[in-house]
Design an enzyme around this catalytic site. Sequence first.
Site, PDB file in Angstrom:
ATOM      1  N   GLU A 239     106.321 -37.599 -20.373  1.00 40.51           N
ATOM      2  CA  GLU A 239     105.928 -36.220 -20.040  1.00 40.51           C
ATOM      3  C   GLU A 239     104.415 -36.020 -20.096  1.00 40.51           C
ATOM      4  O   GLU A 239     103.918 -34.963 -20.489  1.00 40.51           O
ATOM      5  CB  GLU A 239     106.668 -35.220 -20.934  1.00 40.51           C
ATOM      6  CG  GLU A 239     108.168 -35.204 -20.665  1.00 40.51           C
ATOM      7  CD  GLU A 239     108.916 -34.136 -21.435  1.00 40.51           C
ATOM      8  OE1 GLU A 239     108.382 -33.019 -21.556  1.00 40.51           O
ATOM      9  OE2 GLU A 239     110.024 -34.427 -21.902  1.00 40.51           O
ATOM     10  N   GLY A 240     103.696 -37.063 -19.704  1.00 42.77           N
ATOM     11  CA  GLY A 240     102.243 -37.020 -19.688  1.00 42.77           C
ATOM     12  C   GLY A 240     101.654 -37.740 -20.879  1.00 42.77           C
ATOM     13  O   GLY A 240     101.778 -37.268 -22.017  1.00 42.77           O
TER      14      GLY A 240
ATOM     15  N   ARG B 125     106.665 -29.564 -22.879  1.00 45.13           N
ATOM     16  CA  ARG B 125     105.627 -30.311 -23.608  1.00 45.13           C
ATOM     17  C   ARG B 125     105.442 -29.848 -25.045  1.00 45.13           C
ATOM     18  O   ARG B 125     105.342 -30.686 -25.953  1.00 45.13           O
ATOM     19  CB  ARG B 125     104.304 -30.252 -22.834  1.00 45.13           C
ATOM     20  CG  ARG B 125     104.210 -31.329 -21.773  1.00 45.13           C
ATOM     21  CD  ARG B 125     102.966 -31.248 -20.950  1.00 45.13           C
ATOM     22  NE  ARG B 125     102.923 -32.343 -19.980  1.00 45.13           N
ATOM     23  CZ  ARG B 125     102.275 -32.308 -18.831  1.00 45.13           C
ATOM     24  NH1 ARG B 125     101.589 -31.230 -18.488  1.00 45.13           N
ATOM     25  NH2 ARG B 125     102.294 -33.350 -18.013  1.00 45.13           N
TER      26      ARG B 125
ATOM     27  N   GLY C 269     105.057 -46.594  -9.116  1.00 49.83           N
ATOM     28  CA  GLY C 269     103.619 -46.475  -8.897  1.00 49.83           C
ATOM     29  C   GLY C 269     103.064 -45.095  -9.128  1.00 49.83           C
ATOM     30  O   GLY C 269     101.912 -44.812  -8.779  1.00 49.83           O
TER      31      GLY C 269
END
Length: 376
Positions: A353-354, A232, A121
């Site tokens: 990673e986003g 990133r 979640g």
Amino acid sequence: MSAFSLAPEQSAWCAELRELAAKRLGPLADEGEPGRVNRPLLAELGRLGLLARLFGSGALDLCLMRESLAQACTEAETALALQGLGAHPVHAHGTPAQREHWLPRVADGSAVAAFALSEPGAGSDAAALALAAEPDGDGWRLTGAKCWISNAPEADFYTVFARTTPGAGARGVTAFLVPADRPGLTGSALEMLSPHPIGALGFDAVPVTAADVLGETDRGFAVAMGTLNLFRPSVGAFAVGMAQAALDATVGHTSRREAFAGRLMDLQAVSHQVAEMALRTEAARLMVYAAASAYDAGAEDVPRRAAMAKLLATETAQYVVDAAVQLHGARALRRGHLLEHLYREVRAPRIYEGASEVQRGIIAKELYATARKEAR
């Protein structure tokens, strides 16, 4: 160095990495079982000194490694990146005892690391994670679940982020180093579109102590974000490597393929699309290098630059690989074709990673924060 060009020795190193990936790492990748950790491949990455380099080089070197490996062997690139992602918090925030015990084994490929942040979640909304660290004497008991964890359930240790202070949002999270043999820790593998070692973890009152904390109690979110800010841009480098591989294959194919009384490259619709693929790939590469150079220089705007680099490069790679498939036609859809492989590989980086939407949110947040600061 300039953010917009590589020194000759860097270019030569990248060429060497591509050759190693094709000749030494690729065969080991082919022998691995899809969806499982490939320990012989990790051991070879260790013998080549690439895993150790994760802890002694900056963001730009990490990007060059990931881009170069991805052009010839995405499995080797992913194995290297996951070792770095899982072990970087130990390298940056671990105690001397933690670093001494784990990092040499990560560097030689004998220990597999994993970064356990996402939950069923709480994926992109990492501050909402719910894995509970409940006080137990001098330590805590971890109870809950993690999901979409690369290298799970086969990793030897996990960097685990758990909530030590309920209701405190990002300020109530602590990072723990949890060996895989801790009682109460279980895991199961997940089957994905592109086979990767990835799984879910269950925590049933798993014991941890102060000796397992990475950094400071309740400061784990900073550990997570610091790690992601480093990695990133290199996710973008992975994407650029895949885009370049697809572009190279397309240039070769359209140069040879005969159709309509000529070659495909002679058709303006085709050559212009190839030019667009090259344009976008190079633009993404430059943004990745600029973000990595900013990280290495300690610039203040690293979160914004890192988000921009990941967003542009992963979206670009999706476009380039899709265009390459279109220009190759049905042959690119056959199992075992390079582009069939890349088509499956290229989708996930826009999420992990986003996700792309999260990167846009970070960019906007940083832009408005800068504007408010300058207005004062």
